[in-house]
Design a protein around this motif. Structure first.
Motif, mmCIF file in Angstrom:
data_model
loop_
_atom_site.group_PDB
_atom_site.id
_atom_site.type_symbol
_atom_site.label_atom_id
_atom_site.label_comp_id
_atom_site.label_asym_id
_atom_site.label_seq_id
_atom_site.Cartn_x
_atom_site.Cartn_y
_atom_site.Cartn_z
ATOM 1 N N GLN A 137 0.820 -1.205 0.000
ATOM 2 C CA GLN A 137 0.000 0.000 0.000
ATOM 3 C C GLN A 137 0.857 1.260 0.000
ATOM 4 O O GLN A 137 0.540 2.238 -0.675
ATOM 5 N N ALA A 138 1.970 1.246 0.727
ATOM 6 C CA ALA A 138 2.885 2.391 0.735
ATOM 7 C C ALA A 138 3.495 2.602 -0.649
ATOM 8 O O ALA A 138 3.638 3.748 -1.098
ATOM 9 N N ASP A 139 3.831 1.517 -1.340
ATOM 10 C CA ASP A 139 4.363 1.634 -2.700
ATOM 11 C C ASP A 139 3.316 2.228 -3.639
ATOM 12 O O ASP A 139 3.626 3.087 -4.464
ATOM 13 N N ILE A 140 2.067 1.798 -3.497
ATOM 14 C CA ILE A 140 0.990 2.325 -4.341
ATOM 15 C C ILE A 140 0.774 3.813 -4.059
ATOM 16 O O ILE A 140 0.631 4.620 -4.985
ATOM 17 N N LEU A 141 0.771 4.189 -2.782
ATOM 18 C CA LEU A 141 0.595 5.607 -2.420
ATOM 19 C C LEU A 141 1.727 6.472 -2.954
ATOM 20 O O LEU A 141 1.536 7.652 -3.243
ATOM 21 N N ALA A 142 2.914 5.883 -3.114
ATOM 22 C CA ALA A 142 4.055 6.612 -3.668
ATOM 23 C C ALA A 142 3.972 6.718 -5.193
ATOM 24 O O ALA A 142 4.807 7.368 -5.817
ATOM 25 N N GLY A 143 2.964 6.062 -5.794
ATOM 26 C CA GLY A 143 2.760 6.155 -7.233
ATOM 27 C C GLY A 143 3.185 4.940 -8.032
ATOM 28 O O GLY A 143 3.087 4.927 -9.257
ATOM 29 N N ALA A 144 3.653 3.898 -7.369
ATOM 30 C CA ALA A 144 4.102 2.696 -8.081
ATOM 31 C C ALA A 144 2.901 1.898 -8.598
ATOM 32 O O ALA A 144 1.887 1.783 -7.931
ATOM 33 N N THR A 145 3.055 1.368 -9.797
ATOM 34 C CA THR A 145 2.040 0.481 -10.371
ATOM 35 C C THR A 145 2.545 -0.958 -10.453
ATOM 36 O O THR A 145 1.798 -1.858 -10.799
ATOM 37 N N GLY A 146 3.805 -1.154 -10.139
ATOM 38 C CA GLY A 146 4.397 -2.486 -10.163
ATOM 39 C C GLY A 146 5.677 -2.490 -9.354
ATOM 40 O O GLY A 146 6.242 -1.439 -9.038
ATOM 41 N N VAL A 147 6.133 -3.673 -9.030
ATOM 42 C CA VAL A 147 7.363 -3.840 -8.266
ATOM 43 C C VAL A 147 8.112 -5.043 -8.826
ATOM 44 O O VAL A 147 7.503 -6.022 -9.247
ATOM 45 N N THR A 148 9.428 -4.921 -8.871
ATOM 46 C CA THR A 148 10.279 -6.044 -9.265
ATOM 47 C C THR A 148 10.985 -6.554 -8.019
ATOM 48 O O THR A 148 11.645 -5.788 -7.319
ATOM 49 N N GLN A 192 8.268 -9.793 -11.605
ATOM 50 C CA GLN A 192 7.559 -8.518 -11.592
ATOM 51 C C GLN A 192 6.143 -8.754 -11.084
ATOM 52 O O GLN A 192 5.460 -9.687 -11.537
ATOM 53 N N ILE A 193 5.706 -7.898 -10.170
ATOM 54 C CA ILE A 193 4.382 -8.031 -9.580
ATOM 55 C C ILE A 193 3.608 -6.737 -9.838
ATOM 56 O O ILE A 193 4.056 -5.661 -9.408
ATOM 57 N N PRO A 194 2.470 -6.817 -10.534
ATOM 58 C CA PRO A 194 1.650 -5.617 -10.697
ATOM 59 C C PRO A 194 0.984 -5.270 -9.364
ATOM 60 O O PRO A 194 0.572 -6.152 -8.613
ATOM 61 N N LEU A 195 0.867 -3.983 -9.104
ATOM 62 C CA LEU A 195 0.283 -3.549 -7.823
ATOM 63 C C LEU A 195 -1.162 -3.101 -7.966
ATOM 64 O O LEU A 195 -1.879 -3.029 -6.982
ATOM 65 N N ILE A 196 -1.578 -2.759 -9.168
ATOM 66 C CA ILE A 196 -2.959 -2.319 -9.346
ATOM 67 C C ILE A 196 -3.580 -3.008 -10.542
ATOM 68 O O ILE A 196 -2.914 -3.619 -11.324
#
Length: 96
Positions: free
Chosen positions: A63-74, A92-96
């Motif tokens: 959730q913190a990554d999403i709030l920072a504007g991330a749409t994915g994480v590796t 790679q994991i999509p966040l939204i």
């Protein structure tokens, strides 16, 4: 069920692939240790060291990554030991 993402991987031996005890390949390290790198496509890259072939990406961190504007994480995992760090295995994991 709580929104956490659990990651597990199969370790590899740095001492060949002889399967002497029919259970597991030898680790060939003093201890089992991995570096997990979390790299959102927006925001700071961070890492954590674990001593088992598993790591949990907590919902709060996601959730913190999403709030920072991330749409994915590796997520990249490297074995860490007396031979240095191994090449990384990434997902790679999509966040939204």
């Amino acid at each position: 069920s709580n929104g956490d993402t659990h990651l597990r991987w199969i370790r590899r031996s740095r001492d060949g692939w002889r399967w002497v005890d029919l259970v597991d390949a030898p680790l060939a390290e003093e201890q089992e240790r991995y570096r997990v790198e979390i790299a959102p496509n927006v925001g700071a890259v961070r890492s954590v060291t674990v001593d088992t072939p598993a790591w949990t990406y907590p919902l709060a961190e996601r959730q913190a990554d999403i709030l920072a504007g991330a749409t994915g994480v590796t997520i990249t995992v490297r074995q860490d030991g007396m031979f240095g760090q191994s090449r990384g295995a990434s997902i790679q994991i999509p966040l939204i």
